[in-house]
Design a protein around this motif. Structure first.
Motif, short mmCIF file in Angstrom:
data_model
loop_
_atom_site.label_atom_id
_atom_site.label_comp_id
_atom_site.label_asym_id
_atom_site.label_seq_id
_atom_site.Cartn_x
_atom_site.Cartn_y
_atom_site.Cartn_z
N PRO A 211 0.82 -1.22 0.00
CA PRO A 211 0.00 0.00 0.00
C PRO A 211 0.85 1.27 0.00
O PRO A 211 0.51 2.24 -0.69
CB PRO A 211 -0.82 -0.15 1.28
CG PRO A 211 -0.97 -1.63 1.46
CD PRO A 211 0.36 -2.19 1.01
N ALA A 212 1.95 1.27 0.74
CA ALA A 212 2.80 2.46 0.78
C ALA A 212 3.41 2.75 -0.59
O ALA A 212 3.51 3.91 -1.01
CB ALA A 212 3.91 2.27 1.82
N GLN A 213 3.83 1.70 -1.28
CA GLN A 213 4.39 1.89 -2.63
C GLN A 213 3.32 2.42 -3.59
O GLN A 213 3.61 3.26 -4.45
CB GLN A 213 4.96 0.57 -3.14
CG GLN A 213 6.25 0.14 -2.46
CD GLN A 213 6.67 -1.27 -2.85
OE1 GLN A 213 5.82 -2.15 -3.08
NE2 GLN A 213 7.97 -1.50 -2.93
N ALA A 214 2.10 1.91 -3.44
CA ALA A 214 1.02 2.38 -4.31
C ALA A 214 0.73 3.85 -4.05
O ALA A 214 0.54 4.63 -5.00
CB ALA A 214 -0.23 1.53 -4.07
N VAL A 215 0.69 4.25 -2.79
CA VAL A 215 0.45 5.65 -2.45
C VAL A 215 1.53 6.53 -3.06
O VAL A 215 1.25 7.59 -3.64
CB VAL A 215 0.38 5.83 -0.92
CG1 VAL A 215 0.43 7.31 -0.55
CG2 VAL A 215 -0.88 5.19 -0.36
N GLU A 216 2.77 6.10 -2.95
CA GLU A 216 3.88 6.88 -3.51
C GLU A 216 3.72 7.04 -5.02
O GLU A 216 3.94 8.13 -5.57
CB GLU A 216 5.21 6.19 -3.19
CG GLU A 216 6.43 6.95 -3.69
CD GLU A 216 7.73 6.25 -3.34
OE1 GLU A 216 8.80 6.82 -3.65
OE2 GLU A 216 7.68 5.14 -2.75
N ARG A 217 3.32 5.97 -5.70
CA ARG A 217 3.14 6.05 -7.15
C ARG A 217 1.99 6.97 -7.51
O ARG A 217 2.11 7.82 -8.41
CB ARG A 217 2.89 4.66 -7.73
CG ARG A 217 2.82 4.65 -9.25
CD ARG A 217 2.66 3.26 -9.81
NE ARG A 217 1.32 2.73 -9.58
CZ ARG A 217 0.89 1.54 -10.04
NH1 ARG A 217 1.72 0.77 -10.74
NH2 ARG A 217 -0.33 1.12 -9.80
N TRP A 218 0.87 6.84 -6.81
CA TRP A 218 -0.29 7.66 -7.12
C TRP A 218 -0.01 9.14 -6.85
O TRP A 218 -0.39 10.00 -7.64
CB TRP A 218 -1.49 7.19 -6.31
CG TRP A 218 -1.96 5.81 -6.68
CD1 TRP A 218 -1.84 5.19 -7.90
CD2 TRP A 218 -2.61 4.87 -5.83
NE1 TRP A 218 -2.38 3.93 -7.85
CE2 TRP A 218 -2.87 3.69 -6.60
CE3 TRP A 218 -3.02 4.88 -4.49
CZ2 TRP A 218 -3.50 2.57 -6.07
CZ3 TRP A 218 -3.66 3.77 -3.96
CH2 TRP A 218 -3.89 2.62 -4.74
N GLN A 219 0.63 9.42 -5.75
CA GLN A 219 0.97 10.81 -5.44
C GLN A 219 1.95 11.36 -6.47
O GLN A 219 1.85 12.52 -6.88
CB GLN A 219 1.54 10.93 -4.03
CG GLN A 219 0.51 10.68 -2.94
CD GLN A 219 1.10 10.69 -1.54
OE1 GLN A 219 2.31 10.46 -1.37
NE2 GLN A 219 0.28 10.96 -0.54
N GLY A 220 2.88 10.52 -6.90
CA GLY A 220 3.83 10.95 -7.93
C GLY A 220 3.17 11.25 -9.25
O GLY A 220 3.68 12.04 -10.05
N ALA A 221 2.00 10.61 -9.48
CA ALA A 221 1.24 10.86 -10.71
C ALA A 221 0.35 12.09 -10.59
O ALA A 221 -0.37 12.43 -11.53
CB ALA A 221 0.40 9.64 -11.06
N GLY A 222 0.39 12.75 -9.42
CA GLY A 222 -0.36 13.98 -9.24
C GLY A 222 -1.74 13.82 -8.64
O GLY A 222 -2.52 14.78 -8.60
N MET A 223 -2.06 12.63 -8.13
CA MET A 223 -3.38 12.43 -7.51
C MET A 223 -3.47 13.17 -6.19
O MET A 223 -2.50 13.21 -5.42
CB MET A 223 -3.64 10.94 -7.27
CG MET A 223 -3.86 10.13 -8.52
SD MET A 223 -4.32 8.42 -8.10
CE MET A 223 -4.33 7.68 -9.72
N ASP A 224 -4.64 13.76 -5.92
CA ASP A 224 -4.83 14.41 -4.64
C ASP A 224 -5.09 13.36 -3.55
O ASP A 224 -5.35 12.18 -3.84
CB ASP A 224 -5.97 15.43 -4.70
CG ASP A 224 -7.31 14.82 -5.12
OD1 ASP A 224 -7.62 13.69 -4.69
OD2 ASP A 224 -8.04 15.47 -5.87
N GLN A 225 -5.03 13.79 -2.29
CA GLN A 225 -5.14 12.84 -1.19
C GLN A 225 -6.50 12.17 -1.13
O GLN A 225 -6.60 10.99 -0.78
CB GLN A 225 -4.85 13.54 0.14
CG GLN A 225 -4.63 12.57 1.30
CD GLN A 225 -3.49 11.60 1.06
OE1 GLN A 225 -2.41 12.00 0.61
NE2 GLN A 225 -3.71 10.32 1.35
N GLU A 226 -7.54 12.89 -1.51
CA GLU A 226 -8.89 12.30 -1.50
C GLU A 226 -8.97 11.12 -2.46
O GLU A 226 -9.54 10.07 -2.13
CB GLU A 226 -9.93 13.36 -1.88
CG GLU A 226 -11.37 12.83 -1.82
CD GLU A 226 -12.38 13.90 -2.18
OE1 GLU A 226 -13.59 13.59 -2.15
OE2 GLU A 226 -11.99 15.04 -2.50
N THR A 227 -8.39 11.27 -3.65
CA THR A 227 -8.39 10.18 -4.62
C THR A 227 -7.55 9.02 -4.15
O THR A 227 -7.93 7.85 -4.29
CB THR A 227 -7.88 10.69 -5.98
OG1 THR A 227 -8.69 11.78 -6.42
CG2 THR A 227 -7.90 9.58 -7.02
#
Length: 275
Positions: A211-227
């Protein structure tokens, strides 16, 4: 009879248009950019914007059936113009409306249900087309990296969504119905990758992210915290409705729902190395 399809260039909208054309209906496709529409011969393309209901007035002329989406604008924000759209549709003589739902109740849905026209709510679970998000990694690296690889999905072929909407827009007996749409089987990420491997004829490696790796990838793609929080929740705790097969597609259309293997075969080239 003319049927107006909004969101006509979207994943589902194109399928609604295609199915209506196949059924011999007169179709008017609404888009904010007709130059990029590229619809089949015989489809009338019109420019309008659901966030500005006044632009719909000419598009609704002579229309008796209407397929609605619930979002609009450049960033797919929920529409706040549902009451105005419904009032214009009623005044124009629209008799049947389908609403493409998803993500909870919407203002468009509420306005349609409160109106005086026959309505059908079409509620698909995960689209099979979402697998196209993996296409670049599969083409270039022969790999998929995802969290929660054993999560379950009863994903539905977008053509089946279009087919159900087309039936509801052209046949009696669907007024006031809410149709949850799934495919014919429940699949894990592993199952999907196996199907794509078979379709393209080349092995695909699957890596499970934490899950932590997924969060890092999603945030790196510009997703906001809600998404990001939404994805963690829906992937880690998939709602029962999203992983439970129902036979709605077959009951409404008279034929079985398409499988993911069929979808993968249709889209195999998108996952093959280029050149």
């Amino acid at each position: 009879m003319t049927i107006l399809v909004t969101g006509a260039t979207g994943t589902v909208g194109r399928q609604v248009v295609a199915e209506l054309v196949r059924r011999g209906e007169r179709v008017r496709a609404l888009t904010r950019d007709p130059a990029k529409a590229d619809f089949p011969d015989g489809v009338e393309t019109v420019r309008a914007d659901l966030t500005d209901p006044t632009t719909l007035i000419p598009a609704l002329e002579g229309v008796t059936g209407l397929h609605l989406i619930t979002f609009g604008g450049a960033y797919f924000a929920p529409l706040t113009t549902g009451p105005e759209i419904v009032a214009l549709a009623s005044k124009a003589g629209v008799r049947r409306i389908t609403v493409l739902g998803g993500g909870g109740p919407s203002g468009v849905q509420a306005a349609v249900e409160a109106g005086d026209m026959d309505w059908t709510l079409v509620m698909p679970v995960e689209f099979m087309a979402n697998a196209l998000e993996w296409a670049d990694g599969i083409r270039t690296r022969d790999s998929v990296a995802e969290p929660f690889v054993d999560r379950l999905s009863a994903m539905v072929h977008e053509a089946d969504i279009g087919a159900v909407a087309a039936v509801a827009l052209t046949e009696d007996g669907h007024a006031g119905r809410t149709y949850t749409l799934t495919g014919p089987e429940t699949l894990t990420v592993r199952d999907k990758v196996r199907a794509l491997t078979a379709a393209r004829g080349r092995e695909i490696a699957l890596t499970e992210l934490t899950p932590a790796q997924a969060v890092e990838r999603w945030q790196g793609a510009g997703m906001d915290q809600e998404t990001v929080d939404f994805l963690l929740d829906v992937y880690g705790n998939t709602p029962e409705i999203g992983r439970t097969v129902v036979d709605t597609v077959e009951r409404v259309t008279g034929r079985p729902a398409r499988t993911f293997a069929e979808w993968a075969a249709e889209h195999a080239d998108a996952f093959r190395p280029q050149g």
